[in-house]
Design a protein around this motif. Structure first.
Motif, PDB file in Angstrom:
ATOM      1  N   TYR A 172       0.871  -1.203   0.014  1.00 52.11           N
ATOM      2  CA  TYR A 172       0.052  -0.012   0.110  1.00 52.11           C
ATOM      3  C   TYR A 172       0.845   1.251  -0.044  1.00 52.11           C
ATOM      4  N   PRO A 173       1.695   1.591  -1.113  1.00 50.17           N
ATOM      5  CA  PRO A 173       2.494   2.461  -1.102  1.00 50.17           C
ATOM      6  C   PRO A 173       1.744   3.923  -1.008  1.00 50.17           C
ATOM      7  N   HIS A 174       0.808   3.980  -1.539  1.00 48.35           N
ATOM      8  CA  HIS A 174       0.113   5.350  -1.647  1.00 48.35           C
ATOM      9  C   HIS A 174      -1.231   5.303  -0.924  1.00 48.35           C
ATOM     10  N   SER A 175      -1.199   4.405   0.088  1.00 50.37           N
ATOM     11  CA  SER A 175      -2.374   4.303   1.086  1.00 50.37           C
ATOM     12  C   SER A 175      -1.938   4.289   2.592  1.00 50.37           C
ATOM     13  N   ASP A 176      -2.882   3.816   3.223  1.00 48.48           N
ATOM     14  CA  ASP A 176      -2.575   3.607   4.615  1.00 48.48           C
ATOM     15  C   ASP A 176      -2.923   2.113   4.908  1.00 48.48           C
TER      16      ASP A 176
END
Length: 239
Positions: free
Chosen positions: A222-226
Motif C-alpha cells: 500500500y505505497p499510496h495508502s495506509d
C-alpha cells in the motif's frame, strides 16, 4: 556485538559494495535480520558479494572476538540462481547450501510420539497441549491466515490426543466432551487465535510505522495508502 556487524553491513551497502534483498522495487534493501543468538545475512549470489560478505565477517571476528561457526551455517539461494554461481559462493564462504529454509528455521510439525506420551495423566496432557501442541503453530499463525480446514485439523489432532485412553485402566478422565470446545480448560480456538495474532501484527504496523516490517510491507502492498485502506490487489502473497 551485533551492532558492530550491522554497522559493517550498512557501510558496505553505502559504499556500493554490497546489495541486500528487496521485497519490492520501491522498498528498502534488507541486509540482515538479527535474533538473540543467530542472524540471517542477505547478499547477491555472485563472487563479489560473497567476497565482500566474507571480509565483513573477518573484520567482525577480529574486532569482537566472536568466531563464526561455518559448520552450523547454511546458505539458501533463490530459485533463479545458476548452478555455477551457487558453487562459487559456497566455495568462497565455505558453508553448505540447502533448499529447505523451513528446516533451518526449526519449524516443527504436529506429529505426536504416542509411545512417549501414552502414560501421561490428564493433567500431564493438559500441560503438554498448552506448552507444546498449541505453541507449535504460533510462528505461522502470527504471519499467515490459515484456512479454516487446517485450523479444524489441528484442533482434531489436539482433541484426539486429549481423549485418547490413558494408563488409568483405559478410562477417560477429566472433563466432558463439550468442555474442549468451550475453552473450559483454557485450550485455544486455533482460528480465533489466528485472527488475534494477525490483529496484533496490524496494530504493530499502525503503531510503529518506521519499523523495518512496516516500511517493507507499505512499500510493497500500500505505497499510496495506509494500512486501514490497503487493498488486496492482484495475486497477493500469503503475507
Amino acid at each position: 556485538m551485533w551492532e558492530g556487524l550491522s554497522c559493517l553491513m550498512r557501510l558496505a551497502m553505502n559504499e556500493g559494495m554490497l546489495r541486500g534483498v528487496k521485497a519490492s522495487k520501491s522498498g528498502p534493501q534488507v541486509l540482515h535480520l538479527l535474533f538473540a543468538d543467530d542472524c540471517i545475512l542477505f547478499s547477491e549470489a555472485a563472487s563479489r558479494g560473497a567476497n565482500v560478505l566474507k571480509e565483513i565477517l573477518r573484520k567482525y571476528r577480529r574486532c569482537s572476538g566472536q568466531c563464526i561457526n561455518f559448520e552450523k551455517s547454511t546458505i539458501f539461494f533463490s530459485k533463479n540462481t545458476f548452478e555455477i554461481e551457487r558453487r562459487v559462493v559456497v566455495n568462497t564462504l565455505g558453508v553448505r547450501s540447502s533448499n529447505d529454509p523451513e528446516h533451518y528455521l526449526g519449524l516443527p510439525n504436529m506429529r505426536i510420539d504416542h509411545q512417549s506420551t501414552r502414560h501421561l495423566s490428564q493433567g500431564g496432557k493438559e500441560v503438554f497441549i498448552k506448552s507444546i501442541l498449541q505453541a507449535i503453530p504460533t510462528y505461522t499463525i502470527a504471519c499467515f491466515l490459515l484456512p479454516m480446514a487446517l485450523c479444524v485439523e489441528i484442533e482434531n489432532i489436539i482433541a484426539k490426543f486429549w481423549w485418547q485412553k490413558g494408563h488409568e485402566n483405559g478410562v477417560y478422565t477429566g472433563v466432558r466432551g463439550e468442555t474442549y470446545e468451550n475453552g473450559g480448560l483454557g485450550f485455544r480456538n486455533i482460528s480465533q487465535f489466528n485472527i488475534a495474532m494477525l490483529a496484533k501484527q496490524g496494530w504493530r504496523l499502525i503503531t510503529y510505522p518506521n519499523s523495518l516490517l512496516a516500511i517493507v510491507l507499505k512499500a510493497k502492498y500500500y505505497p499510496h495508502s495506509d494500512f486501514f485502506n490497503a487493498q488486496l490487489g492482484n495475486l497477493p502473497s500469503l503475507t
